[in-house]
Motif scaffolding. Structure first.
Motif, PDB file in Angstrom:
ATOM      1  N   ALA A 123      47.446  42.904  42.725  1.00 27.69           N
ATOM      2  CA  ALA A 123      47.697  43.291  41.502  1.00 27.69           C
ATOM      3  C   ALA A 123      48.674  42.648  40.657  1.00 27.69           C
ATOM      4  O   ALA A 123      48.392  41.951  39.579  1.00 27.69           O
ATOM      5  N   ALA A 129      47.670  38.750  40.463  1.00 28.74           N
ATOM      6  CA  ALA A 129      46.515  38.617  39.408  1.00 28.74           C
ATOM      7  C   ALA A 129      47.015  38.850  37.957  1.00 28.74           C
ATOM      8  O   ALA A 129      46.640  38.070  37.250  1.00 28.74           O
ATOM      9  N   GLY A 130      47.854  39.683  37.773  1.00 30.61           N
ATOM     10  CA  GLY A 130      48.305  40.046  36.269  1.00 30.61           C
ATOM     11  C   GLY A 130      49.225  39.155  35.625  1.00 30.61           C
ATOM     12  O   GLY A 130      49.192  38.641  34.767  1.00 30.61           O
ATOM     13  N   TYR A 131      50.110  38.917  36.700  1.00 36.62           N
ATOM     14  CA  TYR A 131      51.339  37.892  35.990  1.00 36.62           C
ATOM     15  C   TYR A 131      51.446  36.688  36.544  1.00 36.62           C
ATOM     16  O   TYR A 131      51.660  35.872  35.707  1.00 36.62           O
ATOM     17  N   ILE A 132      50.425  36.103  37.410  1.00 35.26           N
ATOM     18  CA  ILE A 132      50.454  34.569  37.756  1.00 35.26           C
ATOM     19  C   ILE A 132      48.843  34.254  37.577  1.00 35.26           C
ATOM     20  O   ILE A 132      48.408  33.751  36.194  1.00 35.26           O
ATOM     21  N   SER A 133      47.994  34.376  38.436  1.00 34.11           N
ATOM     22  CA  SER A 133      46.661  34.150  37.967  1.00 34.11           C
ATOM     23  C   SER A 133      45.784  34.834  39.090  1.00 34.11           C
ATOM     24  O   SER A 133      46.210  34.820  40.374  1.00 34.11           O
ATOM     25  N   SER A 134      44.728  35.495  38.640  1.00 37.99           N
ATOM     26  CA  SER A 134      43.809  36.028  39.753  1.00 37.99           C
ATOM     27  C   SER A 134      43.097  35.109  40.478  1.00 37.99           C
ATOM     28  O   SER A 134      42.496  35.459  41.748  1.00 37.99           O
ATOM     29  N   GLU A 173      44.941  35.521  43.957  1.00 38.78           N
ATOM     30  CA  GLU A 173      45.567  36.504  44.494  1.00 38.78           C
ATOM     31  C   GLU A 173      45.475  36.651  46.188  1.00 38.78           C
ATOM     32  O   GLU A 173      46.470  37.192  46.592  1.00 38.78           O
ATOM     33  N   GLU A 217      40.814  31.653  33.180  1.00 36.91           N
ATOM     34  CA  GLU A 217      41.069  32.039  34.553  1.00 36.91           C
ATOM     35  C   GLU A 217      39.962  32.280  35.738  1.00 36.91           C
ATOM     36  O   GLU A 217      38.927  32.838  35.284  1.00 36.91           O
ATOM     37  N   GLY A 218      40.294  31.859  37.107  1.00 37.46           N
ATOM     38  CA  GLY A 218      39.235  32.082  38.162  1.00 37.46           C
ATOM     39  C   GLY A 218      39.466  33.255  38.628  1.00 37.46           C
ATOM     40  O   GLY A 218      40.560  33.942  38.654  1.00 37.46           O
ATOM     41  N   LYS A 250      44.254  41.924  32.184  1.00 39.36           N
ATOM     42  CA  LYS A 250      45.112  40.899  31.482  1.00 39.36           C
ATOM     43  C   LYS A 250      44.112  40.470  30.354  1.00 39.36           C
ATOM     44  O   LYS A 250      44.822  39.863  29.206  1.00 39.36           O
TER      45      LYS A 250
END
Lengths: 300, 373
Positions: free
Chosen positions: A261, A264-269, A272, B201-202, B216
């Motif tokens: 989570a 995904a939230g702070y970097i990139s989903s 993940e 975003e992917g 997000k």
């Protein structure tokens, strides 16, 4: 801050589902040192049974919560039967075979069950009814944690407490711990080892089926393949926490869910999974036996 | 002694092959139809060939074009560029007047240079790769299908102009199809300058849930979401946006526009937008073409049948209008004369893309996708 809470809630929900499945992996491993790769399929079958039952109950005019409880109950019974039969057919005959044989057998059962559901049901995604109603008192914080998420967290917590009680304070729990420590010795002092192993599979399957029903009604769709990825993640969680260790599986699952989570939230989903498995690698480098894996004598 | 006899025989054999091929050249108009007619991708090529043959038969029955009969020459390229160049060379050597094809973008690109040098026009029913027309490298190329970026362009225009969104979140499933659509949408939104892309975003297909990425989108205060991907992920996203009490519009590509999405997303699907090919099934020409096909072959026509049918119609019309098969005349006719085809009333623009063909925006209303005019 609110964003952090939102992500935490999402991570905990994922973590609890992973934990429900991971417990089955870790208990079975604790007792017979087998990685039951077909465990994810039990989770998937639980979800399918609940879907079918809830369809039937809707026709007979039952309402939301009663469907959830009845469908959940029947799904749990079915999954327990599958878990029991799985052990009896695929693992018991190989009890004294080299360790790789039951592992291959497990992979075979996993593929078999997936394809069985694919052929008997459908290869497409199926809609799963939202069985968990929206509670009014959750409405003000619904964007952080909704009713379905609350129900998932509470149900998982209750299941885990029940499991702990079962293992610590009941006869069968004692027998399970004895079998885990030394199967031969347990047999010598009169523990029916076959029964204990069957019970372990049944308990693991029950927990997985609960997870399946909760996930189905939370995300609203299932197909024959959902067990694979959930199984891989839950297995990762079990290894992360120290496979064979029950509190470890829960801790590992939460760490994994929250990592996903936050990543995904702070970097990139998109990444993940990269972070989830990156954490696994990191922890296994620092603690090769997993987070709680050192406490060997405590594991069941 | 014996050797020279063989040589003469070979010569005679060769001559006998050449003579009939040139002998009838003046009497028919030859249309090459190139595409995959064998191999894995044959289902994409055969419907176009059948469509071309059907149109030719009908026109021939009425006396042909300019008093000449139409001869369809099928040529297999298996969708492979290396085979496509051979196929193109062969069609050129058979002296075809126009080519319908090729079907796959890669094979089309490989063949186009050969047609260009030979001064032959090619009309593809299905090569959607944008640069084929937009690069300007192939002035002899036309197509009766919208290019890939059309859908992204339409999505971008719809979200910024019709919905008035200023902060757009674009999500995709990381696959060729989904990310391609997302990339084109982003490109056109940025080029339009009316809105900014606040999130690109992917997501991981098959992940248990998407609540983190949905949060997000909320944090970025996006006022519309464009998603590139297929319906299972789209259903999960819209239902989780609903769970998180988000009410911003959601738009997907034609991979979302289908019964699967309606079924799985259920009432969460209501109000969702999706782009998809324009509905042509109510056009009289289209209905007649399909009915003819069904009565001839006893089954429904396959992929790109409509576009193949339209390609043949535009080519024959251009020959009729220009009064011959000269390159310059055909070019002028293709670009100026409207034809009522199986994909609508079309002509080609300066670059060779069909005007009046393409995508529409649909919205789920009362459990059905409704075309927005």
């Amino acid at each position: 801050m609110e964003y952090f809470l939102e992500l935490s809630s999402s991570g905990l929900v994922r973590g609890s589902i992973y934990a429900l499945i991971a417990l089955g992996y870790t208990m079975v491993y604790g007792i017979i040192q087998l990685i039951n790769f077909a465990h994810g399929e039990i989770y998937m079958i639980g979800a399918f049974v609940a879907l079918i039952v809830s369809g039937v109950l809707t026709i007979y005019g039952f309402s939301g919560v009663s469907i959830l409880i009845l469908a959940g109950l029947i799904a749990v019974i079915y999954a327990a039967a599958y878990g029991y039969t799985l052990e009896k057919i695929a693992y018991r005959p190989l009890r004294n075979a080299p360790r790789l044989s039951p592992l291959i057998s497990a992979i075979g059962m996993s593929l078999f069950l997936q394809n069985y559901v694919l052929l008997a049901q459908t290869p497409d995604f199926l809609p799963f009814p939202a069985l968990i109603p929206d509670f009014d008192f959750m409405e003000p914080i619904a964007h952080i944690m909704g009713s379905a998420e609350l129900v998932i967290l509470v149900t998982s917590a209750v299941s885990m407490v029940a499991l702990t009680v079962l293992i610590k304070y009941t006869r069968i729990g004692k027998a399970m711990r004895a079998t885990q420590q030394d199967m031969t010795m347990a047999r010598l002092v009169g523990v029916n080892v076959d029964n204990v192993i069957s019970t372990t599979f049944i308990i693991g399957s029950v927990l997985a089926a609960i997870g399946g029903v909760l996930v189905g009604s939370y995300i609203g769709q299932i197909n024959f393949y959902i067990g694979f990825m959930a199984g891989v993640k839950a297995f990762t969680a079990a290894v992360l926490g120290g496979i064979g260790n029950i509190p470890g599986a829960v801790l590992g699952a939460m760490v994994l869910g929250l990592t996903e989570a936050y990543a995904a939230g702070y970097i990139s989903s998109a990444y993940e999974d990269v972070f989830a498995f990156g954490v696994l690698v990191l922890i296994l480098i620092l603690r090769p036996s997993g987070l709680l894996g050192k406490a060997v004598t405590q594991k069941v | 002694m014996r050797k020279s006899v063989i040589k003469k025989l070979v010569l005679v054999a060769l001559l006998s092959m050449v003579v009939p091929a040139t002998g009838f050249a003046a009497d028919t108009i030859k249309i090459g139809v190139a595409g995959p007619h064998t191999g894995d991708l044959a289902p994409y090529g055969i419907p176009t060939m059948e469509a071309a043959k059907m149109v030719a038969e009908q026109v021939n029955a009425k006396g042909g074009v300019l008093g000449k009969q139409i001869e369809v020459i099928p040529m297999d390229d298996q969708c492979k560029p290396e085979i496509a160049t051979n196929a193109a060379t062969k069609l050129v050597s058979l002296d075809v007047d126009v080519v319908i094809g090729h079907v796959c973008s890669g094979a089309t690109k490989a063949a186009l240079g050969i047609y260009k040098e030979a001064g032959i026009i090619a009309v593809s029913p299905s090569a959607t790769n944008p640069p084929l027309t937009q690069s300007g490298d192939y002035p002899n190329f036309y197509r009766t299908i919208a290019p890939d970026d059309d859908q992204g362009k339409l999505a971008a225009e719809f979200v910024t102009d019709k919905l008035g969104a200023k902060r757009i979140a674009i999500l995709h499933d990381k696959g060729d199809y989904g990310k391609g659509f997302a990339d084109f949408s982003k490109q056109f939104i940025e080029a339009g300058g009316k809105a900014e892309v606040v999130l690109f975003e992917g997501i991981t297909p098959g992940a248990m849930d998407y609540s983190a990425v949905v949060q997000k989108v909320r944090r970025e205060k996006a006022d519309a979401v464009i998603f590139g991907g297929y319906h299972p992920e789209a259903s999960k996203l819209v239902s989780q946006m609903k769970k998180k009490r988000m009410k911003i519009p959601f738009l997907g590509p034609d991979g979302v526009k289908g019964d699967g999405f309606l079924e799985i997303a259920g009432k969460n699907a209501e109000g969702v937008y999706a782009t998809g090919p324009m509905d042509v099934s109510n056009l009289a020409v289209n209905q007649k073409a399909k009915a003819d096909y069904v009565s001839k072959y006893g089954k429904e026509p396959g992929t790109f049948f409509d576009q193949g049918y339209a390609a043949m119609q535009t080519v024959l019309n251009a020959i009729k209008v220009s009064g011959g098969t000269e390159y310059a005349g055909l070019e002028k006719a293709l670009k100026s004369s409207f034809v009522d085809t199986a994909v609508g009333k079309i002509k080609f623009d300066a670059k060779g893309d069909a005007e009046g063909v393409g995508f529409s925006v649909f919205q789920v209303q009362n459990g059905k996708f409704v075309e927005l005019k």
